[in-house]
Design a protein around this motif. Structure first.
Motif, PDB file in Angstrom:
ATOM      1  N   GLY A 203       0.221  -1.192   0.023  1.00 57.34           N
ATOM      2  CA  GLY A 203       0.290  -0.437  -0.069  1.00 57.34           C
ATOM      3  C   GLY A 203       0.512   0.769  -0.072  1.00 57.34           C
ATOM      4  N   ALA A 204       2.335   0.962  -0.456  1.00 53.17           N
ATOM      5  CA  ALA A 204       2.862   2.521  -0.284  1.00 53.17           C
ATOM      6  C   ALA A 204       4.077   2.347  -1.776  1.00 53.17           C
ATOM      7  CB  ALA A 204       3.960   2.217   0.778  1.00 53.17           C
ATOM      8  N   ARG A 205       4.822   3.515  -1.351  1.00 55.03           N
ATOM      9  CA  ARG A 205       5.308   3.622  -2.806  1.00 55.03           C
ATOM     10  C   ARG A 205       6.646   2.779  -2.252  1.00 55.03           C
ATOM     11  NH1 ARG A 205       5.095   9.940  -4.077  1.00 55.03           N
ATOM     12  NH2 ARG A 205       5.129   9.878  -2.190  1.00 55.03           N
ATOM     13  N   PRO A 206       6.876   1.985  -2.921  1.00 56.84           N
ATOM     14  CA  PRO A 206       8.330   1.107  -2.552  1.00 56.84           C
ATOM     15  C   PRO A 206       9.384   2.320  -3.117  1.00 56.84           C
ATOM     16  CG  PRO A 206       7.647   0.150  -4.851  1.00 56.84           C
ATOM     17  CD  PRO A 206       6.810   1.628  -4.577  1.00 56.84           C
ATOM     18  N   ARG A 207       9.760   3.006  -3.238  1.00 62.44           N
ATOM     19  CA  ARG A 207      10.971   4.202  -3.193  1.00 62.44           C
ATOM     20  C   ARG A 207      10.125   5.114  -1.508  1.00 62.44           C
ATOM     21  NH1 ARG A 207       9.890   9.985  -6.706  1.00 62.44           N
ATOM     22  NH2 ARG A 207       8.117  10.458  -5.294  1.00 62.44           N
ATOM     23  N   ASP A 208       9.519   4.954  -0.893  1.00 62.97           N
ATOM     24  CA  ASP A 208       9.151   5.495   0.335  1.00 62.97           C
ATOM     25  C   ASP A 208       9.805   4.317   0.830  1.00 62.97           C
ATOM     26  OD1 ASP A 208       8.466   7.667  -0.665  1.00 62.97           O
ATOM     27  OD2 ASP A 208       6.787   7.162  -0.205  1.00 62.97           O
ATOM     28  N   LEU A 209       9.584   2.784   0.763  1.00 60.43           N
ATOM     29  CA  LEU A 209       9.786   2.165   1.287  1.00 60.43           C
ATOM     30  C   LEU A 209      11.169   1.358   1.827  1.00 60.43           C
ATOM     31  CD1 LEU A 209       5.975   0.012   1.851  1.00 60.43           C
ATOM     32  CD2 LEU A 209       7.300   1.159   3.033  1.00 60.43           C
ATOM     33  N   GLY A 210      11.974   1.435   0.324  1.00 62.20           N
ATOM     34  CA  GLY A 210      13.273   1.490   0.210  1.00 62.20           C
ATOM     35  C   GLY A 210      13.066  -0.663  -0.073  1.00 62.20           C
ATOM     36  N   ILE A 211      12.201  -0.841  -0.397  1.00 63.28           N
ATOM     37  CA  ILE A 211      12.212  -2.485  -0.760  1.00 63.28           C
ATOM     38  C   ILE A 211      12.583  -2.620  -1.462  1.00 63.28           C
ATOM     39  CG2 ILE A 211      10.441  -4.376  -1.895  1.00 63.28           C
ATOM     40  CD1 ILE A 211       7.982  -2.163  -0.917  1.00 63.28           C
ATOM     41  N   ASP A 212      13.516  -4.051  -1.100  1.00 66.81           N
ATOM     42  CA  ASP A 212      14.600  -4.814  -1.801  1.00 66.81           C
ATOM     43  C   ASP A 212      14.460  -6.704  -1.507  1.00 66.81           C
ATOM     44  OD1 ASP A 212      16.079  -5.021   0.646  1.00 66.81           O
ATOM     45  OD2 ASP A 212      17.620  -3.515   0.473  1.00 66.81           O
ATOM     46  N   THR A 213      15.636  -6.928  -1.932  1.00 66.32           N
ATOM     47  CA  THR A 213      15.767  -8.115  -1.766  1.00 66.32           C
ATOM     48  C   THR A 213      15.779  -8.943  -0.401  1.00 66.32           C
ATOM     49  OG1 THR A 213      17.914  -8.686  -1.812  1.00 66.32           O
ATOM     50  CG2 THR A 213      16.253  -9.430  -4.032  1.00 66.32           C
ATOM     51  N   THR A 214      16.155  -8.133   0.123  1.00 67.11           N
ATOM     52  CA  THR A 214      15.578  -8.233   2.351  1.00 67.11           C
ATOM     53  C   THR A 214      14.359  -8.046   2.919  1.00 67.11           C
ATOM     54  OG1 THR A 214      16.993  -6.223   2.571  1.00 67.11           O
ATOM     55  CG2 THR A 214      18.329  -7.897   2.078  1.00 67.11           C
ATOM     56  N   THR A 215      13.906  -7.472   2.585  1.00 66.86           N
ATOM     57  CA  THR A 215      12.504  -7.219   2.788  1.00 66.86           C
ATOM     58  C   THR A 215      11.597  -8.352   3.760  1.00 66.86           C
ATOM     59  OG1 THR A 215      12.513  -5.092   2.161  1.00 66.86           O
ATOM     60  CG2 THR A 215      10.646  -5.666   2.668  1.00 66.86           C
ATOM     61  N   PRO A 216      11.055  -8.426   4.842  1.00 66.16           N
ATOM     62  CA  PRO A 216      10.707  -9.412   5.034  1.00 66.16           C
ATOM     63  C   PRO A 216       9.346  -9.527   4.282  1.00 66.16           C
ATOM     64  CG  PRO A 216      11.103  -7.799   6.908  1.00 66.16           C
ATOM     65  CD  PRO A 216      11.681  -7.763   5.522  1.00 66.16           C
ATOM     66  N   THR A 217       8.644 -11.092   4.483  1.00 63.81           N
ATOM     67  CA  THR A 217       7.556 -10.940   4.385  1.00 63.81           C
ATOM     68  C   THR A 217       6.220 -10.320   4.362  1.00 63.81           C
ATOM     69  OG1 THR A 217       7.447 -13.507   3.010  1.00 63.81           O
ATOM     70  CG2 THR A 217       5.751 -12.758   3.646  1.00 63.81           C
ATOM     71  N   PRO A 218       5.542  -9.745   3.917  1.00 62.38           N
ATOM     72  CA  PRO A 218       4.438  -8.838   4.923  1.00 62.38           C
ATOM     73  C   PRO A 218       3.566  -9.585   5.726  1.00 62.38           C
ATOM     74  CG  PRO A 218       4.687  -7.869   3.175  1.00 62.38           C
ATOM     75  CD  PRO A 218       5.402  -9.031   2.600  1.00 62.38           C
ATOM     76  N   GLU A 219       2.903  -9.392   6.602  1.00 64.93           N
ATOM     77  CA  GLU A 219       1.959 -10.275   6.984  1.00 64.93           C
ATOM     78  C   GLU A 219       0.752 -10.934   6.478  1.00 64.93           C
ATOM     79  OE1 GLU A 219      -0.950 -10.534  11.358  1.00 64.93           O
ATOM     80  OE2 GLU A 219       0.684  -8.842  11.651  1.00 64.93           O
ATOM     81  N   GLY A 220       0.469 -11.407   6.108  1.00 65.78           N
ATOM     82  CA  GLY A 220      -0.451 -12.242   5.499  1.00 65.78           C
ATOM     83  C   GLY A 220       0.042 -12.658   4.046  1.00 65.78           C
ATOM     84  N   VAL A 221       0.322 -12.549   4.081  1.00 63.32           N
ATOM     85  CA  VAL A 221       0.923 -12.556   1.952  1.00 63.32           C
ATOM     86  C   VAL A 221       1.561 -13.704   1.602  1.00 63.32           C
ATOM     87  CG1 VAL A 221       2.758 -11.439   0.138  1.00 63.32           C
ATOM     88  CG2 VAL A 221       1.289  -9.570   1.815  1.00 63.32           C
TER      89      VAL A 221
END
Length: 411
Positions: A203-221
């Motif tokens: 629900g957020a823009r990736p550049r705001d979250l800094g998502i990369d290959t190490t980001t943990p799996t969000p709850e419920g996904v």
């Protein structure tokens, strides 16, 4: 009536604005349909070239919206495309936040399927993001997504536009190799698809979250879905899965679509149905005023193969009177019975007929349009005394004139 662009497209209302121009809902007066019209300014040669490249794109796929046509006027150009009433995926994320995993997986399946057709045409989109993914207004049902806006697409088999020091794309969805001025490959679009998936699931823009290959799996996904997202956003282009592999991984049972999988998400219609203001059917075939049109395409009558004099009017526009269902006026319950109903008697006797040659001229029937000649007045043809006096005076005056003429010559 709104402003008419190029004598063909009537601009009705503004849908949205972007860095390269504004998008309008417009009516194509030639083909009698409602379209989305993107108006661009010819600010420089590169912008015009990108416009020409986009309007020339022709990819036929149910999840891709390609331009329909274009027209130029003064210092502006306009190209048209099919109009979609459900808004963009960016709007949906802004309204609902994180989307259900099955809903997000269905969007990813459709976008990847559309990219297969794009890449098969040797094109790289380069600007896959939620704002360039449009949705039909399907309510709480299964979504239908479209990939659009090929303004900066690259034809891998055609000439390239070289711009030193410029990077085209949207921050957060731009592949690392493009940021480093590397070669453009289809893998760049797969990186952007991974970022679109991350935006839907968080629900957020990736550049705001800094998502990369190490980001943990969000709850419920589901882990199967998030692991695909991590692989797609791998910074190394050669390590990303290809389209076929990504689609195969989305076929996992926990990601399959079923009724009610949208949960709390509804794709509402963002555009009101268009009511034409034309007072009558004109030369362009526009429907009369008050006709509600779908935002996709204006209605048009179905042509008939019969000549117009043999066609039967439709009952919705020209109701047919059926004698068997009508009552006489005097029998209608709403009419007072002030007098008995009119009755008539048809005589069955036939008068004797006399042959035409045996009839006298006076007895012959006179046609109704021929009038009888007026009777001659009694005494007509007889001359009155005053008539003879005038005639004698005329003769005397004529003789006197001749005598005077002779005397004038002699003297």
């Amino acid at each position: 009536m709104g402003e008419v662009f190029g004598g063909r497209y009537e601009l009705i209302d503004l849908i949205g604005e972007g860095g390269m121009g504004a998008v309008w809902r417009a009516r194509d007066l030639k083909l009698n349909r409602v379209v989305a019209a993107k108006v661009l300014r010819q600010s420089d040669a590169s912008a015009l070239l990108r416009f020409v490249r986009e309007q020339g794109l022709r990819v036929n796929h149910p999840n891709v919206i390609a331009p329909l046509g274009w027209i130029g006027e003064d210092n502006q150009v306009l190209f048209t495309m099919r109009i979609v009433a459900g808004g963009s995926l960016a709007t949906l994320i802004g309204d609902h936040g994180a989307l259900p995993p099955r809903f997000a997986a269905e969007i990813l399946r459709q976008i990847l399927a559309g990219l297969q057709a794009v890449h098969a045409a040797h094109l790289v989109h380069r600007d896959v993001k939620p704002a360039n993914i449009l949705l039909d207004a399907t309510g709480p049902g299964r979504p239908h997504a479209y990939l659009t806006d090929f303004g900066i697409a690259v034809d891998l088999t055609g000439p390239r536009l070289t711009e030193t020091g410029l990077v085209h794309g949207t921050p957060g969805y731009l592949a690392p190799e493009l940021q480093n001025f590397g070669d453009v490959t289809p893998a760049a679009d797969l990186f952007a698809v991974g970022m679109v998936g991350a935006a839907m699931l968080t629900g957020a823009r990736p550049r705001d979250l800094g998502i990369d290959t190490t980001t943990p799996t969000p709850e419920g996904v589901p882990e199967s879905l998030w692991s695909l997202i991590r692989d797609l956003i791998n910074p190394h282009a050669e390590a990303r899965p290809d389209l076929t592999t990504a689609l195969h991984r989305l076929e996992a049972p926990e990601l399959a679509w079923h009724e009610g999988a949208a949960e709390y998400v509804e794709v509402f219609q963002q555009l009101e149905p268009l009511e034409l203001a034309s007072p009558h059917t004109g030369p362009q075939g526009l429907e009369p005023s008050g006709t509600l049109l779908s935002p996709y395409v204006a209605s048009s009558p179905t042509p008939s193969s019969q000549p117009f004099w043999q066609q039967t009017p439709t009952t919705d526009r020209f109701p047919q009177w059926t004698p068997s269902t009508e009552q006489p006026l005097h029998a209608h319950p709403g009419i007072a019975q002030s007098r008995p109903p009119h009755t008539s008697t048809v005589l069955q006797t036939t008068p004797p007929v006399t042959p035409l040659h045996a009839q006298s001229p006076q007895s012959l029937p006179m046609p109704p349009h021929v009038e009888k000649a007026a009777p001659r007045r009694k005494g007509r043809g007889k001359r009155h005394t005053s008539d003879w006096v005038l005639f004698a005076a005329s003769v005397v005056a004529f003789i006197a004139g001749i005598v005077l003429l002779v005397l004038w010559y002699v003297i």
